[in-house]
Structures are given as C-alpha cells and as structure tokens.
Design a protein around this motif. Sequence first.
Motif, PDB file in Angstrom:
ATOM      1  N   CYS A  96     -13.878  -3.420  11.387  1.00  0.00           N
ATOM      2  CA  CYS A  96     -14.950  -3.539  12.132  1.00  0.00           C
ATOM      3  C   CYS A  96     -14.437  -3.528  14.107  1.00  0.00           C
ATOM      4  N   GLN A  97     -14.785  -2.826  14.626  1.00  0.00           N
ATOM      5  CA  GLN A  97     -13.698  -2.414  16.494  1.00  0.00           C
ATOM      6  C   GLN A  97     -13.772  -3.718  17.065  1.00  0.00           C
ATOM      7  N   GLU A  98     -15.333  -4.189  16.325  1.00  0.00           N
ATOM      8  CA  GLU A  98     -15.558  -5.492  17.134  1.00  0.00           C
ATOM      9  C   GLU A  98     -14.424  -6.607  16.893  1.00  0.00           C
ATOM     10  N   TYR A  99     -13.351  -6.277  15.808  1.00  0.00           N
ATOM     11  CA  TYR A  99     -12.148  -8.071  15.535  1.00  0.00           C
ATOM     12  C   TYR A  99     -11.560  -7.733  16.957  1.00  0.00           C
ATOM     13  N   ILE A 100     -10.559  -6.906  17.579  1.00  0.00           N
ATOM     14  CA  ILE A 100      -9.959  -6.383  18.831  1.00  0.00           C
ATOM     15  C   ILE A 100     -10.439  -6.749  19.857  1.00  0.00           C
ATOM     16  N   LYS A 101      -9.111  -7.834  20.424  1.00  0.00           N
ATOM     17  CA  LYS A 101      -9.828  -8.618  21.666  1.00  0.00           C
ATOM     18  C   LYS A 101      -8.150  -8.222  21.949  1.00  0.00           C
ATOM     19  N   ASP A 102      -8.284  -8.198  23.587  1.00  0.00           N
ATOM     20  CA  ASP A 102      -6.862  -8.813  24.076  1.00  0.00           C
ATOM     21  C   ASP A 102      -6.998  -9.977  24.467  1.00  0.00           C
ATOM     22  N   ASN A 103      -7.887 -11.007  24.527  1.00  0.00           N
ATOM     23  CA  ASN A 103      -7.280 -12.095  24.583  1.00  0.00           C
ATOM     24  C   ASN A 103      -6.986 -13.010  23.055  1.00  0.00           C
ATOM     25  N   TRP A 104      -5.431 -13.130  22.374  1.00  0.00           N
ATOM     26  CA  TRP A 104      -4.301 -13.078  21.667  1.00  0.00           C
ATOM     27  C   TRP A 104      -5.092 -14.327  20.631  1.00  0.00           C
ATOM     28  N   LYS A 105      -5.777 -15.180  21.497  1.00  0.00           N
ATOM     29  CA  LYS A 105      -6.441 -15.915  20.540  1.00  0.00           C
ATOM     30  C   LYS A 105      -7.378 -16.435  20.175  1.00  0.00           C
ATOM     31  N   THR A 106      -8.183 -14.814  20.323  1.00  0.00           N
ATOM     32  CA  THR A 106     -10.197 -15.348  20.261  1.00  0.00           C
ATOM     33  C   THR A 106      -9.687 -14.958  18.717  1.00  0.00           C
ATOM     34  N   GLU A 107     -11.193 -16.225  18.842  1.00  0.00           N
ATOM     35  CA  GLU A 107     -11.237 -16.474  17.194  1.00  0.00           C
ATOM     36  C   GLU A 107     -12.155 -15.060  16.928  1.00  0.00           C
ATOM     37  N   ILE A 108     -11.776 -14.381  15.346  1.00  0.00           N
ATOM     38  CA  ILE A 108     -12.361 -12.599  14.979  1.00  0.00           C
ATOM     39  C   ILE A 108     -13.919 -13.651  14.230  1.00  0.00           C
ATOM     40  N   ASN A 109     -14.578 -13.239  14.737  1.00  0.00           N
ATOM     41  CA  ASN A 109     -15.871 -12.854  13.750  1.00  0.00           C
ATOM     42  C   ASN A 109     -15.846 -12.036  12.537  1.00  0.00           C
ATOM     43  N   TRP A 110     -15.389 -12.637  11.402  1.00  0.00           N
ATOM     44  CA  TRP A 110     -15.044 -11.638  10.685  1.00  0.00           C
ATOM     45  C   TRP A 110     -16.632 -11.500   9.846  1.00  0.00           C
ATOM     46  N   VAL A 111     -16.371  -9.932   9.380  1.00  0.00           N
ATOM     47  CA  VAL A 111     -17.840  -9.755   8.755  1.00  0.00           C
ATOM     48  C   VAL A 111     -17.220  -9.036   7.026  1.00  0.00           C
ATOM     49  N   GLY A 112     -18.368  -8.900   6.308  1.00  0.00           N
ATOM     50  CA  GLY A 112     -18.261  -7.877   5.552  1.00  0.00           C
ATOM     51  C   GLY A 112     -19.473  -8.287   4.078  1.00  0.00           C
ATOM     52  N   LYS A 113     -19.167  -8.376   2.818  1.00  0.00           N
ATOM     53  CA  LYS A 113     -20.321  -8.740   1.901  1.00  0.00           C
ATOM     54  C   LYS A 113     -19.686  -9.343   0.373  1.00  0.00           C
ATOM     55  N   TYR A 114     -20.519 -10.096  -0.248  1.00  0.00           N
ATOM     56  CA  TYR A 114     -20.372 -10.700  -1.727  1.00  0.00           C
ATOM     57  C   TYR A 114     -20.080  -9.411  -2.354  1.00  0.00           C
ATOM     58  N   GLU A 115     -18.619  -9.730  -3.197  1.00  0.00           N
ATOM     59  CA  GLU A 115     -18.468  -8.510  -4.757  1.00  0.00           C
ATOM     60  C   GLU A 115     -18.612 -10.005  -5.657  1.00  0.00           C
ATOM     61  N   ASN A 116     -19.096  -8.559  -6.623  1.00  0.00           N
ATOM     62  CA  ASN A 116     -18.372 -10.186  -8.362  1.00  0.00           C
ATOM     63  C   ASN A 116     -16.991 -10.020  -8.488  1.00  0.00           C
TER      64      ASN A 116
ATOM     65  N   THR B  31     -22.244  -8.528   6.720  1.00  0.00           N
ATOM     66  CA  THR B  31     -22.383 -10.003   7.237  1.00  0.00           C
ATOM     67  C   THR B  31     -21.257 -11.097   7.801  1.00  0.00           C
ATOM     68  N   SER B  32     -21.942 -12.226   8.138  1.00  0.00           N
ATOM     69  CA  SER B  32     -20.642 -12.629   8.647  1.00  0.00           C
ATOM     70  C   SER B  32     -20.813 -13.601   7.483  1.00  0.00           C
ATOM     71  N   TYR B  33     -19.268 -14.052   7.122  1.00  0.00           N
ATOM     72  CA  TYR B  33     -19.112 -15.444   5.774  1.00  0.00           C
ATOM     73  C   TYR B  33     -19.770 -16.567   5.742  1.00  0.00           C
ATOM     74  N   GLY B  34     -20.437 -17.074   6.834  1.00  0.00           N
ATOM     75  CA  GLY B  34     -21.119 -17.786   7.033  1.00  0.00           C
ATOM     76  C   GLY B  34     -20.297 -19.064   8.087  1.00  0.00           C
ATOM     77  N   ASN B  35     -20.264 -20.387   7.913  1.00  0.00           N
ATOM     78  CA  ASN B  35     -19.226 -21.692   7.681  1.00  0.00           C
ATOM     79  C   ASN B  35     -18.135 -21.571   7.224  1.00  0.00           C
ATOM     80  N   LYS B  36     -17.180 -21.121   8.701  1.00  0.00           N
ATOM     81  CA  LYS B  36     -15.606 -21.291   7.853  1.00  0.00           C
ATOM     82  C   LYS B  36     -15.505 -22.330   7.270  1.00  0.00           C
TER      83      LYS B  36
END
Length: 250
Positions: A230-250, A141-146
């Motif tokens: 996630c393969q969707e991270y990489i964009k040719d537009n070099w300054k496109t903001e990345i929508n990071w995804v991951g998960k909460y861990e202890n 999931t997304s980490y939410g508000n940056k």
Amino acid sequence: MKRTTILITILSIFLSCKKEHTKSNFLGNWSSTSDSNFNIDIQFFNDSTVVDNPLMIGTYSTRWKIVNKRIEQNMLRNNGQFAKEKSVLDFEFNSTKDTLLIKKQADSIYFKFRRIKNNFEYLENRIGLKLDLPMTNEPLTSYGNKDFVFNVYLGKKNDSVIIKTDNHLRRFGKLEHQVISFYSSKKEQEKDSLKFVVFTDRSLKDRDLDSIKTILKKLPIKKFFRIYKCQEYIKDNWKTEINWVGKYEN
C-alpha cells in the motif's frame, strides 16, 4: 604578499568546505542494524545529535564536531545515568555513505548503523530483510489490535527462505518457544483473537509460503493475516507507525 594572502584565503575556504562536506555525510537518521543485537537510533543535525539508547543510557543529545577521523561530543541533555560529559568516537563510512561504523576509542569492535530515509526502511533495517510486498486487487483491511498479533517476516536469500520475527529469529527451532510464550501471556478470552501477521517478499513462491504455514499451523495460533503493498505505508517521518493492511488467508 598580496598573492600569498589570496592563496591562504582560498586554502582556508577549501578546507572549510571539505570539513563541512565531511560533516554533511552524517546528517539524517541512523539506526543500528539487526545483526548488532542492540537498538540505538541516532539523528545527526548540523550542530547536535539526538541518541536513543533505551537499554542503557536512554535519550540524550550532544554537541558534535568532526576532527580528522573522529567524532568529538559534548553532552547537552542526558536522561540516563551512564553517558559521559565528553566522548570521542572513531568512525568509518562504506563507499556509498549509507552505512556508518562507530566505535569508542578504547574498543576494538565497530557498531554498524544504516542510514534511514523513511518508516518502511526503518522496519526493514530492524528485521534485517528487504521486503517488496505483494500486490492484490482484493479488498484490504487493518489487522486490528496490534497487541493480539505475532509478526512473521519472510524473505529469500540464495534460494533459502529467511524467517524473522520481532525478536530477530534466525532459526525455526526458536519459533515454537516464542509463539507459545506469546500465546500463554494472553488472557483466556483473548486467545481466539490472536493471529499470525505474515509479511512476505514477492520473491517467495507460493509453495514456500505453504510450507511455512504448515509448520505454523501446528502452533497454538490458528489465524493468518497476510500483509499487502500500500503506497500509504511510506512516510518521511522515519518512526511513524505504519497502519498495515491485508487480508485473512487459510
């Protein structure tokens, strides 16, 4: 006479091609490296450049050409206050043409720029770490508000853990001050939403990550969100903001 004319024509074509080949080495996106202590981005096009230097000059564009081992520039558009109408820069490439050194003629120190192909490389260059992120089959999931995240980037070099933040942290001794400053800048009702967003290279062992988490847990931020590939991270537009995804861990 006819033979001489043909030779001159061939030589002219050869020199023209050589010049264009030299200029073609520049074409594309370049960004200052993490060890430069400044952030400058340059885009080289066939006839113009766009330079983004937010600390001093702002964004401006130039006409440019290569003359011997120098870049000659003439200002086209200037949103800043300190750029000269004309300038001459010395340059050097590394052997693979992916690193460019530039300096003003009056200076003795070259500034280093890296060729950038996509937005993920832009991040790696900015923090000075190569990141081969781990993979997982678990839901992400997304980490939410940056605005509520403190980024920590972890890699390895010569069996030593390398730790960076968005402030180019090189030693753990400065981390506490950065985190406390970030934590203190937030409103009281926002502090429960704060989290460490942890980027780890796959070379990092679980025990390395656990050791770093032990240190981080002594600081005011208590949540950990780990980023995964996630393969969707990489964009040719070099300054496109990345929508990071991951998960909460202890």
